[in-house]
Design a protein around this motif. Structure first.
Motif, PDB file in Angstrom:
ATOM      1  N   LYS A 162      39.203  37.368  58.776  1.00  0.00           N
ATOM      2  CA  LYS A 162      38.654  38.368  59.310  1.00  0.00           C
ATOM      3  C   LYS A 162      37.593  38.499  59.591  1.00  0.00           C
ATOM      4  O   LYS A 162      36.652  39.343  59.533  1.00  0.00           O
ATOM      5  CB  LYS A 162      39.371  39.752  58.967  1.00  0.00           C
ATOM      6  CG  LYS A 162      40.853  39.678  59.315  1.00  0.00           C
ATOM      7  CD  LYS A 162      40.949  41.389  59.287  1.00  0.00           C
ATOM      8  CE  LYS A 162      42.721  41.518  59.401  1.00  0.00           C
ATOM      9  NZ  LYS A 162      42.971  41.259  60.983  1.00  0.00           N
ATOM     10  N   SER A 163      36.738  37.157  59.169  1.00  0.00           N
ATOM     11  CA  SER A 163      35.300  36.954  59.167  1.00  0.00           C
ATOM     12  C   SER A 163      34.984  35.549  59.524  1.00  0.00           C
ATOM     13  O   SER A 163      35.816  34.679  59.582  1.00  0.00           O
ATOM     14  CB  SER A 163      34.783  37.483  57.833  1.00  0.00           C
ATOM     15  OG  SER A 163      35.053  36.503  56.897  1.00  0.00           O
ATOM     16  N   ARG A 164      33.775  35.363  59.807  1.00  0.00           N
ATOM     17  CA  ARG A 164      33.106  34.027  60.143  1.00  0.00           C
ATOM     18  C   ARG A 164      31.750  33.836  59.580  1.00  0.00           C
ATOM     19  O   ARG A 164      31.214  34.885  59.364  1.00  0.00           O
ATOM     20  CB  ARG A 164      33.152  33.997  61.736  1.00  0.00           C
ATOM     21  CG  ARG A 164      32.176  34.767  62.401  1.00  0.00           C
ATOM     22  CD  ARG A 164      31.892  34.404  63.973  1.00  0.00           C
ATOM     23  NE  ARG A 164      33.012  35.155  64.373  1.00  0.00           N
ATOM     24  CZ  ARG A 164      33.326  34.385  65.812  1.00  0.00           C
ATOM     25  NH1 ARG A 164      32.655  33.440  66.465  1.00  0.00           N
ATOM     26  NH2 ARG A 164      34.227  35.105  66.671  1.00  0.00           N
ATOM     27  N   ARG A 210      28.843  36.093  55.479  1.00  0.00           N
ATOM     28  CA  ARG A 210      30.054  36.356  56.443  1.00  0.00           C
ATOM     29  C   ARG A 210      29.603  37.549  57.276  1.00  0.00           C
ATOM     30  O   ARG A 210      29.300  38.530  56.966  1.00  0.00           O
ATOM     31  CB  ARG A 210      31.435  36.599  55.426  1.00  0.00           C
ATOM     32  CG  ARG A 210      31.744  35.578  54.685  1.00  0.00           C
ATOM     33  CD  ARG A 210      32.010  34.364  55.242  1.00  0.00           C
ATOM     34  NE  ARG A 210      33.318  34.252  56.184  1.00  0.00           N
ATOM     35  CZ  ARG A 210      34.028  33.078  56.524  1.00  0.00           C
ATOM     36  NH1 ARG A 210      33.141  31.920  56.702  1.00  0.00           N
ATOM     37  NH2 ARG A 210      34.996  33.253  57.151  1.00  0.00           N
ATOM     38  N   TYR A 211      29.971  37.317  58.518  1.00  0.00           N
ATOM     39  CA  TYR A 211      30.143  38.341  59.409  1.00  0.00           C
ATOM     40  C   TYR A 211      31.407  38.911  59.529  1.00  0.00           C
ATOM     41  O   TYR A 211      32.330  38.012  59.869  1.00  0.00           O
ATOM     42  CB  TYR A 211      29.517  37.862  60.667  1.00  0.00           C
ATOM     43  CG  TYR A 211      29.337  38.719  61.827  1.00  0.00           C
ATOM     44  CD1 TYR A 211      28.351  39.678  61.805  1.00  0.00           C
ATOM     45  CD2 TYR A 211      30.383  38.872  62.962  1.00  0.00           C
ATOM     46  CE1 TYR A 211      28.311  40.430  62.680  1.00  0.00           C
ATOM     47  CE2 TYR A 211      30.317  39.747  63.893  1.00  0.00           C
ATOM     48  CZ  TYR A 211      29.397  40.655  63.581  1.00  0.00           C
ATOM     49  OH  TYR A 211      29.144  41.677  64.977  1.00  0.00           O
ATOM     50  N   GLU A 213      34.669  40.687  61.063  1.00  0.00           N
ATOM     51  CA  GLU A 213      35.112  41.229  62.151  1.00  0.00           C
ATOM     52  C   GLU A 213      36.471  41.865  62.340  1.00  0.00           C
ATOM     53  O   GLU A 213      37.338  41.506  62.718  1.00  0.00           O
ATOM     54  CB  GLU A 213      35.279  39.981  63.328  1.00  0.00           C
ATOM     55  CG  GLU A 213      34.022  39.155  63.397  1.00  0.00           C
ATOM     56  CD  GLU A 213      34.336  37.871  64.302  1.00  0.00           C
ATOM     57  OE1 GLU A 213      33.493  37.908  65.202  1.00  0.00           O
ATOM     58  OE2 GLU A 213      35.090  37.092  63.979  1.00  0.00           O
ATOM     59  N   SER A 215      38.767  45.062  62.846  1.00  0.00           N
ATOM     60  CA  SER A 215      39.033  46.118  63.823  1.00  0.00           C
ATOM     61  C   SER A 215      38.514  47.591  63.361  1.00  0.00           C
ATOM     62  O   SER A 215      39.070  48.121  62.618  1.00  0.00           O
ATOM     63  CB  SER A 215      40.730  46.129  64.484  1.00  0.00           C
ATOM     64  OG  SER A 215      40.950  47.615  64.532  1.00  0.00           O
ATOM     65  N   ALA A 231      31.513  47.849  59.382  1.00  0.00           N
ATOM     66  CA  ALA A 231      32.136  46.718  58.973  1.00  0.00           C
ATOM     67  C   ALA A 231      32.696  46.814  57.703  1.00  0.00           C
ATOM     68  O   ALA A 231      33.899  46.650  57.447  1.00  0.00           O
ATOM     69  CB  ALA A 231      31.224  45.448  59.073  1.00  0.00           C
TER      70      ALA A 231
END
Ligand SMILES: Nc1ncnc2c1ncn2[C@@H]1O[C@H](COP(=O)(O)OP(=O)(O)OP(=O)(O)O)[C@@H](O)[C@H]1O
Ligand SMILES: [Mn+2]
Length: 270
Positions: A162-164, A210-211, A213, A215, A231
């Motif tokens: 759930k991150s990039r 890590r970014y 993401e 919901s 976040a």
């Protein structure tokens, strides 16, 4: 002074037990001869060798956090029952016990402060190390300047999904763990950089930068906090991770679990 004894005596009359927070040995011994009183010792260490003990991960500066942790731990360990009333004796002003609070253990009024450490996916020691690191970072900052940081702890596979990456991962092929003094220095150094640290259940640093993401729908974080906290809170609802967030703007350390804020501490108080 008989009158005062009557009034203050209500604080501990008919209690189901006494919780002593970090008592000295001599203080604890005074309870040994009392009949029909269950004595629970709560503290960072069981210095007095009590048979009934709840371990604190840190000496919470906030007294209600300290007492809640002790009672939620005692409930979880089935030392006390839901609805029991405890006389909680702790120190507020000095090292010696100077305060008694009468508190009812209410399982419905559950803050999750104990679960954060004892019932998270991640090892309690790992949660504790990361919290200590965030507090230290909040005290010292980076080269004297306030710094923010976001640590996501546990359930790392799902968190990675759930991150990039924002940049190359300096921890890519390393097998390093939180709590190791050298790693703590590295984490502090990298905290200048954007994004989150992802840490496994066992404390391995999986990634920096890590970014996240998740919901963010339906996540309630205190007003005035921004994207980092949003976040950090939301990822704990989408996964079984917990997160520990140091705010660059107000300097506080907050912990989230299941999308909710569980704990807020001021590093300056430690
Ligand atoms: N989704 C995200 N995943 C990881 N890091 C993020 C995310 N969003 C923001 N950040 C990080 O948080 C930093 C601060 O963002 P922002 O000021 O909006 O957050 P904040 O909640 O107000 O935190 P602070 O109190 O530290 O200012 C960003 O520079 C970035 O490094
Ligand atoms: Mn901000």
């Amino acid at each position: 002074m008989a009158g005062l004894d009557d009034v203050f005596g209500d604080l501990f009359s008919n209690v189901d037990g006494v919780a002593l927070f970090s008592p000295s040995g001599s203080y604890y011994e005074r309870f040994a001869d009392l009949e029909d009183v269950e004595v629970i010792v709560v503290g960072t260490e069981n210095d007095v060798g009590a048979s009934t003990f709840v371990e604190l991960p840190l000496e919470f500066e906030d007294i209600s956090d300290r007492i809640r942790f002790g009672l939620e731990g005692a409930l979880d360990q089935e030392i006390i029952d839901d609805g029991d009333t405890l006389a909680c004796a702790t120190s507020v002003f000095g090292d010696d016990i100077d305060t008694v609070s009468r508190v009812r253990a209410d399982a419905d009024n559950h803050t999750g402060i104990y679960d954060l450490f004892a019932r998270s996916r991640a090892d309690p020691e790992v949660v504790k190390s990361v919290l200590e690191l965030a507090i230290e970072l909040g005290q010292k900052g980076q080269k004297g300047k306030p710094v923010g940081a976001l640590f996501v702890v546990g359930d790392a596979g799902k968190v990675m999904n759930k991150s990039r990456p924002l940049s190359y991962n300096p921890f890519e092929k390393s097998h390093v763990h939180v709590g190791d003094p050298i790693v703590d220095v590295m984490l502090k150094e990298f905290s200048r950089l954007d994004g989150a640290f992802v840490i496994s259940d066992a404390g391995k640093i999986v990634s920096a930068y890590r970014y996240l993401e998740p919901s963010a729908e339906g996540v309630d974080i205190p007003k005035g906090l921004g994207a980092r906290h949003m976040a950090g809170g939301a990822i704990t609802r989408d996964t079984n991770a917990i997160s520990i967030v140091l705010s660059e703007s107000d300097g506080l350390v907050r912990a989230f679990k299941a999308g909710e804020i569980i704990l807020e501490v001021d590093p300056e108080a430690y």
